[in-house]
Design a protein around this motif. Structure first.
Motif, PDB file in Angstrom:
ATOM      1  N   LYS A   1       0.843  -1.188   0.000  1.00 17.34           N
ATOM      2  CA  LYS A   1       0.000   0.000   0.000  1.00 17.34           C
ATOM      3  C   LYS A   1       0.885   1.247   0.000  1.00 17.34           C
ATOM      4  O   LYS A   1       0.632   2.214  -0.717  1.00 17.34           O
TER       5      LYS A   1
ATOM      6  N   SER B   1       0.931   4.073  -2.878  1.00 20.78           N
ATOM      7  CA  SER B   1       0.469   5.431  -2.628  1.00 20.78           C
ATOM      8  C   SER B   1       1.484   6.474  -3.058  1.00 20.78           C
ATOM      9  O   SER B   1       1.153   7.626  -3.233  1.00 20.78           O
ATOM     10  N   LYS B   2       2.716   6.050  -3.227  1.00 22.85           N
ATOM     11  CA  LYS B   2       3.715   7.007  -3.688  1.00 22.85           C
ATOM     12  C   LYS B   2       3.505   7.329  -5.169  1.00 22.85           C
ATOM     13  O   LYS B   2       3.839   8.392  -5.640  1.00 22.85           O
TER      14      LYS B   2
ATOM     15  N   ALA C   1      -2.407   7.657  -5.859  1.00 22.42           N
ATOM     16  CA  ALA C   1      -3.311   7.690  -4.722  1.00 22.42           C
ATOM     17  C   ALA C   1      -4.736   7.470  -5.199  1.00 22.42           C
ATOM     18  O   ALA C   1      -5.191   8.131  -6.119  1.00 22.42           O
ATOM     19  N   PRO C   2      -5.462   6.509  -4.605  1.00 15.87           N
ATOM     20  CA  PRO C   2      -6.809   6.231  -5.058  1.00 15.87           C
ATOM     21  C   PRO C   2      -7.741   7.397  -4.783  1.00 15.87           C
ATOM     22  O   PRO C   2      -7.735   7.958  -3.688  1.00 15.87           O
TER      23      PRO C   2
ATOM     24  N   LEU D   1      -7.770  10.417  -5.505  1.00 18.15           N
ATOM     25  CA  LEU D   1      -7.083  11.563  -4.932  1.00 18.15           C
ATOM     26  C   LEU D   1      -7.107  12.727  -5.901  1.00 18.15           C
ATOM     27  O   LEU D   1      -6.613  12.641  -7.010  1.00 18.15           O
TER      28      LEU D   1
ATOM     29  N   LEU E   1      -5.737  16.321  -6.212  1.00 20.73           N
ATOM     30  CA  LEU E   1      -4.785  17.249  -5.596  1.00 20.73           C
ATOM     31  C   LEU E   1      -4.910  18.618  -6.235  1.00 20.73           C
ATOM     32  O   LEU E   1      -4.007  19.102  -6.882  1.00 20.73           O
TER      33      LEU E   1
END
Lengths: 201, 175
Positions: free
Chosen positions: B159, B163-164, B167-168, B170, B172
């Motif tokens: 995970k 995430s790097k 990101a699900p 997400l 920004l």
């Protein structure tokens, strides 16, 4: 500009997520997209309660009870709510001693035995004020965004004093960071201890 | 307090972003912009204009944009509800998709998804299988997370690696 900050202690905080049970996570700070995204992969209930938006939170001489009352109202939850994980990050650096005590008075009975918390403190109280919004992006990494406005009430506590003020949470591990800052992993009493002796082993 | 959302309804064709800010001051139903090219069934969008104030239960069979004030309950289970920037809702909302650009005080249940944009301000609890939140959004309350899918039960290590890079859900969009 956002910054990335590594963390050695987040993995300890997030151990409970590996147990795949439904957890309650409290974040005492502004909601951030990355934090929501990170926890979206786990069965949990995320509580957001931004005490930074309520600063300054401090006791004035003639209103001893009003601070406690205000904190109780700000941190109101249903009777059966208990937290497995608390994300304080740097809120304690902006609360005076009375406010830290008031926050802990509310949260202490709401921590699951053995529950964990995470916060940032200072090694030197003259450490420079760095107003940031924190978000978790990975088990070992946070993302920090600068705040649009300077926060009120910056008054970091000496490490030993903060430890005394955090009644109900013991410091499990601490790591010295750059700029005289400290990262703390906290733990509520009770529950199985990490690495503790196993029955029959 | 909440029923965990287990509904997995089949999704009607997604509405384009442009349809979400349909400017109108009437409370009448209009074809949703962007829906005119849809050869199957034209979707319509109702608008509660900025000067309209409703107290009671709002239900219907079309998408809804709220730019005015609503107090009570909003229930459009199969449709999309958008609370516009001037919208002020003091009500529980249930819809297939809920987008918040304005203010909401109440619990939100998104059968498919809930999105709080950078101008959104929500006080209440959210239940949805997918949640998107933009930087700058204000939220006080709780979000029920239930990945549901076995694939979501990945190890923390993988995970973290994921995430790097991605990101699900997400968004920004810095506010």
């Amino acid at each position: 500009m956002t910054e990335q900050q590594g963390s050695q202690l987040l993995s300890g905080l997030l151990q409970a997520l590996k147990e795949e049970r439904h957890l309650s996570v409290l974040h005492i700070g502004p909601v951030q997209p990355e934090t929501v995204a990170f926890f979206s992969a786990f069965p949990c209930r995320l509580y957001f309660n931004d005490l930074f938006a309520e600063l300054p939170l401090s006791r004035s001489d003639d209103e001893d009870n009003s601070l406690q009352q205000r904190v109780r109202e700000l941190l109101w939850y249903a009777d059966d709510v208990r937290f497995d994980i608390c994300l304080f990050w740097d809120i304690f650096n902006y609360l005076d001693e009375a406010a830290v005590t008031a926050v802990m008075d509310v949260l202490r009975p709401r921590m699951v035995p053995g529950g964990r918390a995470h916060c940032f403190s200072v090694h030197n109280t003259r450490s420079e004020q760095r107003d940031r919004k924190y978000a978790i992006v990975a088990e070992d990494e946070l993302r920090l965004r600068p705040r649009e406005r300077r926060l009120e009430g910056y008054r970091p506590h000496p490490q030993g004093r903060l430890k005394q003020l955090l009644q109900g949470l013991e410091v499990e591990r601490s790591v010295l960071l750059a700029d005289s800052r400290l990262e703390l992993l906290l733990r509520a009493p009770g529950g199985p201890r990490p690495g503790g002796p196993r029955k029959g082993g | 307090m909440f029923e965990r959302n287990k509904n997995k309804q089949s999704a009607p064709p997604a509405q384009p972003e442009s349809a979400r800010s349909a400017p109108s001051t009437t409370a009448t139903a209009n074809p949703a912009p962007g829906a005119s090219n849809n050869t199957t069934k034209p979707r319509s969008t109702a608008m509660i204009g900025p000067s309209i104030e409703i107290k009671g239960t709002v239900t219907g069979d079309e998408d809804l944009v709220i730019q005015g004030k609503v107090e009570g309950t909003v229930d459009l289970g199969a449709h999309e509800v958008t609370v516009g920037e001037s919208g002020k809702v003091n009500a529980d909302i249930t819809a297939r998709t809920v987008r918040i650009d304005g203010e909401v005080s109440g619990d939100i249940r998104g059968i498919e998804k809930v999105l709080i944009s950078k101008s959104g301000n929500v006080r209440g609890n959210i239940t949805a299988p997918r949640m998107t939140l933009e930087d700058g959004a204000i939220f006080k309350g709780a979000i029920d997370m239930d990945p549901g899918e076995p694939a979501a039960k990945v190890s923390l290590a993988s995970k973290a690696a994921d995430s790097k890079s991605e990101a699900p859900e997400l968004d920004l969009k810095s506010g």
